[in-house]
Design a protein around this motif. Structure first.
Motif, PDB file in Angstrom:
ATOM      1  N   UNK A   1       0.829  -1.201   0.000  1.00  0.00           N
ATOM      2  CA  UNK A   1       0.000   0.000   0.000  1.00  0.00           C
ATOM      3  C   UNK A   1       0.867   1.257   0.000  1.00  0.00           C
ATOM      4  N   UNK A   2       1.946   1.229   0.770  1.00  0.00           N
ATOM      5  CA  UNK A   2       2.851   2.379   0.804  1.00  0.00           C
ATOM      6  C   UNK A   2       3.537   2.558  -0.544  1.00  0.00           C
ATOM      7  N   UNK A   3       3.980   1.464  -1.134  1.00  0.00           N
ATOM      8  CA  UNK A   3       4.665   1.515  -2.438  1.00  0.00           C
ATOM      9  C   UNK A   3       3.757   2.095  -3.513  1.00  0.00           C
ATOM     10  N   UNK A   4       2.488   1.748  -3.475  1.00  0.00           N
ATOM     11  CA  UNK A   4       1.547   2.169  -4.517  1.00  0.00           C
ATOM     12  C   UNK A   4       0.755   3.415  -4.132  1.00  0.00           C
ATOM     13  N   UNK A   5       1.204   4.147  -3.121  1.00  0.00           N
ATOM     14  CA  UNK A   5       0.504   5.364  -2.707  1.00  0.00           C
ATOM     15  C   UNK A   5       0.530   6.403  -3.831  1.00  0.00           C
ATOM     16  N   UNK A   6      -0.326   7.396  -3.732  1.00  0.00           N
ATOM     17  CA  UNK A   6      -0.527   8.351  -4.825  1.00  0.00           C
ATOM     18  C   UNK A   6       0.759   9.020  -5.290  1.00  0.00           C
ATOM     19  N   UNK A   7       1.674   9.284  -4.374  1.00  0.00           N
ATOM     20  CA  UNK A   7       2.919   9.953  -4.735  1.00  0.00           C
ATOM     21  C   UNK A   7       4.137   9.137  -4.308  1.00  0.00           C
ATOM     22  N   UNK A   8       3.979   7.817  -4.273  1.00  0.00           N
ATOM     23  CA  UNK A   8       5.101   6.934  -4.001  1.00  0.00           C
ATOM     24  C   UNK A   8       6.025   6.850  -5.205  1.00  0.00           C
ATOM     25  N   UNK A   9       7.065   6.012  -5.101  1.00  0.00           N
ATOM     26  CA  UNK A   9       8.048   6.012  -6.187  1.00  0.00           C
ATOM     27  C   UNK A   9       7.515   5.419  -7.487  1.00  0.00           C
ATOM     28  N   UNK A  10       6.397   4.703  -7.440  1.00  0.00           N
ATOM     29  CA  UNK A  10       5.809   4.210  -8.687  1.00  0.00           C
ATOM     30  C   UNK A  10       5.230   5.356  -9.509  1.00  0.00           C
ATOM     31  N   UNK A  11       5.029   6.511  -8.871  1.00  0.00           N
ATOM     32  CA  UNK A  11       4.438   7.662  -9.563  1.00  0.00           C
ATOM     33  C   UNK A  11       5.485   8.577 -10.187  1.00  0.00           C
ATOM     34  N   UNK A  12       6.780   8.263 -10.043  1.00  0.00           N
ATOM     35  CA  UNK A  12       7.825   9.128 -10.592  1.00  0.00           C
ATOM     36  C   UNK A  12       7.779   9.094 -12.122  1.00  0.00           C
ATOM     37  N   UNK A  13       7.798  10.289 -12.736  1.00  0.00           N
ATOM     38  CA  UNK A  13       7.703  10.376 -14.198  1.00  0.00           C
ATOM     39  C   UNK A  13       9.004  10.787 -14.872  1.00  0.00           C
ATOM     40  N   UNK A  14       9.983  11.287 -14.093  1.00  0.00           N
ATOM     41  CA  UNK A  14      11.239  11.747 -14.696  1.00  0.00           C
ATOM     42  C   UNK A  14      12.278  11.943 -13.600  1.00  0.00           C
ATOM     43  N   UNK A  15      13.530  12.019 -14.022  1.00  0.00           N
ATOM     44  CA  UNK A  15      14.648  12.322 -13.124  1.00  0.00           C
ATOM     45  C   UNK A  15      15.465  13.435 -13.774  1.00  0.00           C
ATOM     46  N   UNK A  16      15.527  14.596 -13.113  1.00  0.00           N
ATOM     47  CA  UNK A  16      16.261  15.746 -13.643  1.00  0.00           C
ATOM     48  C   UNK A  16      17.391  16.113 -12.679  1.00  0.00           C
ATOM     49  N   UNK A  17      18.628  16.100 -13.181  1.00  0.00           N
ATOM     50  CA  UNK A  17      19.766  16.539 -12.373  1.00  0.00           C
ATOM     51  C   UNK A  17      19.942  18.036 -12.567  1.00  0.00           C
TER      52      UNK A  17
END
Length: 273
Positions: free
Chosen positions: A25-41
């Motif tokens: 449930x924590x992993x699939x939370x609304x803004x958990x890491x499964x929701x990441x859309x990009x990585x910008x340095x």
């Protein structure tokens, strides 16, 4: 005796099931890491990123954003405009800013500032079907012993992100016996005082479990150094699900020479790629 054993097994499985459901449930939370859309340095050059308000850069005092006319962010419950300085962020620390239903993670990894937008509708999250696991087995809850170093040791490990390194303070090693052999794993400080976590691979890695790493949380050792390594609770790190991760690799020596047929397996989504 049989009834008692069955009762114990059922209690163990029930406890594991409750833990795993909460972890999922924590992993699939609304803004958990499964929701990441990009990585910008971030760099020293102010840069606009698709889908994000403002121009972002990294300064000596930490990340900064310059918002344009009509652009706003929600930071610490306040609506902000114009130039926003987030302050120096500690390694593995982070801040968040939001607009609409998107949350922007502002963090530092490997000494560099980064942004990771998190959108609840991202397909990695919306299409998530749960992570397969080995069946819980009390035999994989192994008693061990924490062996502290005289002083914590700084350990540098690699990362799934090319060119990135992580440095952790290792307070000691965890020692345990399995199949007639004695094994030692370097342990790092956990999220709660006194607790530990271990990054490891084993003979299942790249076969039934994610090849780069798995992580195991260990409760604070007893006064005599006793610990329990419950490999049923070995979990995947974010890199098993998303390419926008910066997960650490296990330290040298943390590969076990046997198959740990317990804990989480390769996610369905990663197997299908």
């Amino acid at each position: 005796m049989t009834i008692a054993a069955d009762t114990t097994t059922t209690a163990f499985e029930s406890a594991w099931s409750a833990w795993h459901q909460a972890h999922e449930a924590d992993r699939a939370s609304a803004h958990g890491f499964l929701a990441i859309t990009a990585l910008h340095w971030l760099t020293a050059e102010p840069t606009a990123y698709d889908g994000l308000p403002g121009r972002w850069w990294s300064s000596e005092d930490g990340p900064v954003v310059e918002l344009g006319d009509g652009e706003t962010l929600l930071v610490d419950g306040d609506t902000v405009t114009g130039r926003v300085a987030f302050g120096a962020i500690p390694e593995r620390g982070g801040r968040v800013a939001a607009f609409g239903d998107v949350v922007i993670e502002i963090a530092k990894r490997g000494g560099s500032d980064l942004l990771r937008p998190r959108h609840p509708g991202h397909p990695t999250r919306s299409g998530y079907h749960g992570t397969p696991t080995y069946a819980p087995d009390a035999a994989w809850a192994i008693e061990g012993r924490f062996v502290p170093f005289d002083q914590p040791v700084e350990v540098t490990v690699g990362s799934v992100a090319e060119g990135l390194q992580h440095v952790y303070a290792a307070p000691g090693e965890v020692e345990f016996s399995r199949d007639g052999g004695v094994h030692r794993l370097t342990a790092f400080n956990g999220h709660t005082p006194g607790s530990l976590f271990i990054l490891f691979t084993d003979e299942t890695s790249g076969v039934t479990t994610y090849p780069a790493n798995r992580s195991l949380a260990v409760a604070a050792p007893g006064d005599d150094g006793s610990v329990v390594l419950d490999f049923n609770r070995a979990v995947n790190l974010p890199c098993a699900y998303t390419d926008f991760a910066t997960c650490p690799l296990p330290p040298a020596g943390n590969r076990l020479p046997f198959a740990v047929e317990a804990g989480e397996k390769i996610p369905h989504e990663r197997s299908a790629r």
